[in-house]
Enzyme design. Structure first.
Site, short mmCIF file in Angstrom:
data_model
loop_
_atom_site.label_atom_id
_atom_site.label_comp_id
_atom_site.label_asym_id
_atom_site.label_seq_id
_atom_site.Cartn_x
_atom_site.Cartn_y
_atom_site.Cartn_z
N LYS A 108 0.84 -1.20 0.00
CA LYS A 108 0.00 0.00 0.00
C LYS A 108 0.88 1.25 0.00
O LYS A 108 0.71 2.15 -0.82
CB LYS A 108 -0.90 -0.01 1.24
CG LYS A 108 -1.68 1.27 1.45
CD LYS A 108 -2.28 1.30 2.85
CE LYS A 108 -3.01 2.60 3.08
NZ LYS A 108 -4.23 2.74 2.27
N HIS A 112 -20.39 11.27 -3.94
CA HIS A 112 -19.08 10.70 -4.27
C HIS A 112 -18.18 11.70 -5.00
O HIS A 112 -17.00 11.45 -5.16
CB HIS A 112 -19.26 9.44 -5.12
CG HIS A 112 -20.09 8.40 -4.43
ND1 HIS A 112 -19.62 7.69 -3.36
CD2 HIS A 112 -21.37 7.99 -4.63
CE1 HIS A 112 -20.57 6.86 -2.94
NE2 HIS A 112 -21.63 7.04 -3.68
N LYS A 166 -17.51 -6.57 -6.75
CA LYS A 166 -17.07 -7.53 -5.75
C LYS A 166 -16.71 -8.88 -6.36
O LYS A 166 -17.39 -9.39 -7.23
CB LYS A 166 -18.15 -7.73 -4.69
CG LYS A 166 -18.14 -6.61 -3.66
CD LYS A 166 -19.44 -6.51 -2.94
CE LYS A 166 -19.68 -7.69 -2.08
NZ LYS A 166 -18.87 -7.71 -0.85
N CYS A 221 -26.76 1.83 0.76
CA CYS A 221 -25.88 2.60 -0.13
C CYS A 221 -25.92 2.12 -1.56
O CYS A 221 -24.93 2.19 -2.25
CB CYS A 221 -24.43 2.44 0.27
SG CYS A 221 -24.09 2.92 1.89
N HIS A 239 -31.18 2.88 5.83
CA HIS A 239 -30.46 3.45 4.70
C HIS A 239 -29.65 2.36 4.02
O HIS A 239 -29.05 1.52 4.70
CB HIS A 239 -29.53 4.57 5.16
CG HIS A 239 -28.51 4.94 4.13
ND1 HIS A 239 -28.86 5.60 2.97
CD2 HIS A 239 -27.18 4.70 4.05
CE1 HIS A 239 -27.76 5.76 2.24
NE2 HIS A 239 -26.73 5.22 2.86
N TRP A 290 -19.69 -7.12 7.71
CA TRP A 290 -18.41 -6.42 7.66
C TRP A 290 -17.46 -6.84 8.80
O TRP A 290 -16.51 -6.14 9.12
CB TRP A 290 -18.62 -4.90 7.63
CG TRP A 290 -19.04 -4.43 6.26
CD1 TRP A 290 -19.00 -5.16 5.11
CD2 TRP A 290 -19.57 -3.15 5.89
NE1 TRP A 290 -19.47 -4.42 4.05
CE2 TRP A 290 -19.83 -3.18 4.49
CE3 TRP A 290 -19.85 -1.98 6.59
CZ2 TRP A 290 -20.35 -2.08 3.80
CZ3 TRP A 290 -20.37 -0.88 5.90
CH2 TRP A 290 -20.60 -0.94 4.52
#
Ligand code: GLN
Ligand code: ZN
Length: 757
Positions: A19, A697, A115, A646, A644, A564
């Site tokens: 990274k 975004h 994904k 996304c 909500h 997650w």
């Protein structure tokens, strides 16, 4: 003798070295030569870790993504990204849309990302059209093979299979992707021939699509591909993972390859069937170590079922992790601060390879050869099984006492809506936001200081109160109808809650690649979940004390918490989810008791949990929706529940979304021109919807006119009475300078809409 191998090693590095190397290069601080050198060091380290195996993967390393690597290999980078730049710069351009600062700045549209099967890893979608041609660019790939061989590695090159490559891509002109297979196969044949020339015996060829539902054409394509590729001089290990083969089992066994790898973690029950079906000349590689979680394997139990298989297969048996170790962190030994009791139950990539080696030796030489190691493992497994931190009778009992009534609101939506309207007076087209406001450096620094113990709670709280006050003031100035506290105290929507719940722990270096240089550090659910105390009530009450406008309580839902996190493997996901549901339900009820009338429960990751096979979707959706309902539906009629999500692909799950029965759902729609509401319309979705009108975004500030047009389109599909006006998602990645004018324009749009009614 059984042989051991690995399907892929995490490429990001123990301390995320890749990274940092990539980002330094992209910023123009280092050269391509530096980057190549750092990458070579990483590969060397990775191969060193795998020396205990009979074969190590080569070609699993990637500068960004292995599907994009395949596009490069077969000469199919998006056309717009092909240029005079170096190959790697073209590659980065395809991935990121822009080149690094080290070379001339240009930009083109980045390839779409999606994904990888049912994981949280994202790949770059290959692009095809009827005119797509392929051409082998094997230099880089072959150089890795030579590099490995020079280091004494017994290399087993890994490639993404041609049929899965086509399956994962997207046709840009609606032409049939499968028509490209005859053009693609010669490139694969040429590559395999070159690998044979390098002295390679085995090649791992990944066709994970074999664990999905395939129609006749795709099954035929697999036959066509492997009849052709089998003619090359290398031996092919056809590799499947992430699930059961089911109706493809016979096909997988019979495709003409020298070996087959199956995932015995997800499909233990298929092992014997495969052993029965597999032609006698073929090698069977069995994935016995879970490549998707962080738990120690029960080695003795594994040997119990594996020993009879070994007797049948003898030297035809190979062992490996179930899938590439890309999906787990690198090394548990880096975790010096983690809870030592729980640490003893964990295994990251390095430890998983040790486990693999132990099982192989125990098979080859008998269990006595490794009595100490096996006893130690049995000890850890038993501790975990018997731990009262993992198994809590109070929570188990509560789980048993969940009733259907707990999952139901008292009145149907239409009746509750009236009561809610009289409790909280809102105009037509009420305006709100999704929860977070800009996370400024000041906020981040304050959180860090508190975390490090450099400021105490009182000082921290005072700082956060300032931020909440700022958020409330700004929202009042803008004229929003339903306010939020802004989530300044939250670093992440899952971690924030996980840290306050029993049953969760957090690693320090447990990073897993999400895409490119981006990594996530999923929290670990190790035990029964409980909420020792309220988690959000004080913050929300403080926010409410500053204004007469209603402030929404803001929570993360159980399904998102689950999807997650790394989860337990000793009980069904649905049970863990229900425990989370009960804990968050308590928070919902505490918020309500403290006077909060509107509570939002985010389920950003509900869709992500969908199983690979459609046949299994309904079961997942049923328990996921039930968990949401248990979380949300204990409230009085007058309390308004929001959720909500996304994303906006609801076509195939609309029934379940409706079954969640949230009074209001806010979704991402601004880029779809509201067409995504068609499915809500067609389904006669009964409750309220807030279709996002502001794309968060990008830094662009949408104008009122545009948002008004979008809302008018929405009103053609959903009665105005049931519409809300809000952005697509939270605003934490934006700047206040962008957010203020955007929200002003949004409120203006709502006002004009009301007037024109
Ligand atoms: N409430 C969260 C926020 O506003 C929701 C984030 C999300 O949906 N990913 O940031
Ligand atoms: Zn969102």
């Amino acid at each position: 003798m059984v042989k051991t191998h690995n399907l892929g090693f995490p490429r990001i590095g123990k301390k995320r070295e890749l990274k940092f190397a990539l980002e330094a290069y992209w910023r123009g601080e280092t050269s391509l030569i530096d980057l190549e050198q750092q990458a070579a060091e990483l590969r060397k380290k990775n191969w060193n870790s795998q020396k205990k195996l009979d074969f190590s993967p080569v070609g699993d390393f990637s500068f960004y993504d292995h599907v994009l690597d395949t596009s490069l290999l077969v000469g199919n980078l998006p056309r717009r990204a092909r240029s005079e730049l170096s190959e790697l710069d073209q590659y980065f351009q395809a991935a990121r849309g822009q080149t690094s600062k080290a070379v001339e700045q240009t930009s083109v549209a980045a390839a779409e990302m999606t994904k990888w099967f049912d994981t949280n890893y994202h790949y770059l979608v290959p692009e095809f059209d009827a005119d797509t041609t392929f051409e082998l660019h094997a230099e880089r790939y072959l150089s890795y093979v030579r590099e490995a061989t020079q280091q004494g590695v017994n290399a087993k090159p890994v490639i993404l299979g041609p049929v899965s490559y086509l399956w994962l891509g997207k046709s840009k002109d609606d032409s049939n992707k499968l028509d490209l297979l005859p053009k693609l196969l010669p490139v694969y044949e040429a590559l395999l021939n070159l690998l044979a020339k390098e002295g390679i015996e085995w090649v791992q060829i990944d066709e994970a699509i074999l664990v999905t539902e395939l129609d006749k054409d795709w099954q035929h394509a697999l036959n066509q591909a492997y009849f052709a590729l089998n003619k090359t001089p290398v031996k092919l290990l056809l590799t499947t993972y992430f699930g059961s083969l089911k109706e493809n089992l016979q096909l997988a066994c019979e495709l003409p390859t020298a070996g087959l790898h199956i995932d015995a973690i997800n499909a233990r029950d298929e092992v014997i069937k495969v052993v029965d079906w597999l032609p006698p000349h073929k090698v069977l590689s069995i994935g016995i170590i879970n490549g998707r979680n962080i738990w120690k394997t029960d080695l003795n139990a594994t040997l119990d079922w594996l020993e009879p298989v070994y007797i049948r297969l003898k030297q035809r048996l190979w062992l490996a992790p179930s899938c590439s170790l890309l999906h787990v962190p690198v090394d548990l030994n880096s975790e010096t601060d983690i809870d030592t009791e729980v640490k003893d139950w964990l295994a990251f990539a390095e430890q998983k390879l040790d486990e693999l080696a132990i099982v192989a030796t125990a098979l080859n030489e008998g269990r006595d050869a490794l009595a100490a190691e096996l006893a130690e493992n049995a000890n850890s497994i038993a501790h975990r099984e018997n731990s009262t931190r993992v198994h809590r009778s109070d929570i188990q009992q509560r789980l048993q006492s969940v009733t259907d009534a707990m999952a139901n609101r008292q009145q149907p939506y239409a009746e509750r809506a009236e009561l809610q309207r009289s409790k909280v007076k809102l105009p037509l087209y009420p305006t709100t936001t999704i929860g977070s406001f800009p996370q400024t450096t000041d906020i981040r620094q304050t959180r860090q200081l508190f975390r490090k113990g450099e400021i105490d709670f009182t000082a921290y709280q005072a700082k956060m109160h300032q931020q909440i006050q700022l958020a409330i003031e700004e929202q009042e100035k803008v004229g929003l109808d339903v306010l939020v506290h802004g989530e300044a105290e939250r670093n992440d929507m899952v971690e924030y809650f996980g840290e306050q719940l029993d049953g969760y722990i957090f690693s320090r270096f447990g990073w897993v690649q999400s895409y490119g240089s981006r990594c996530v550090k999923p929290p670990i659910i190790f035990g029964d979940i409980a909420r020792p105390r309220a988690m959000t009530v004080d913050w929300i009450n403080y926010a409410q004390s500053l204004t007469d406008k209603p402030v929404k309580g803001m929570l993360t839902g159980p399904v998102t918490m689950l999807n997650w996190s790394f989860v337990r493997d000793d009980q069904p996901r649905s049970d863990t989810c229900l425990q989370l549901a009960l804990a968050i339900r308590d928070e919902v009820l505490d918020l309500e008791k403290s006077g909060v009338n509107i509570i939002q429960i985010d389920e950003a990751a509900l869709r992500e949990g969908l199983p690979l096979r459609r046949a299994e979707w309904q079961d997942y959706l049923d328990w996921a929706v039930r968990c949401f309902r248990v979380t949300a539906n204990g409230v009085a009629n007058e309390t308004q529940i929001h959720t909500h999500m996304c994303y906006s692909e609801f076509n195939d799950i609309i029934e379940s979304i409706a079954a969640m029965d949230a009074d209001v759902i806010t979704i991402e729609t601004s880029r779809s021109d509201m067409e995504l509401l068609d499915v809500f319309n067609a389904f006669d979705y009964p409750n309220e919807i807030g279709p996002g009108v502001y794309d968060i975004h990008t830094p662009n500030i949408p104008n009122a006119e545009y948002m008004k047009t979008l809302m008018k389109k929405a009103a053609q599909r959903i009665p105005a009475k049931r519409l809300w006006v809000n952005p697509d998602c939270g605003l934490k990645t934006r700047q206040w300078a962008e957010v203020k004018p955007a929200l002003e324009a949004m409120v203006e749009a709502a006002r004009e809409l009301r007037q024109s009614q």
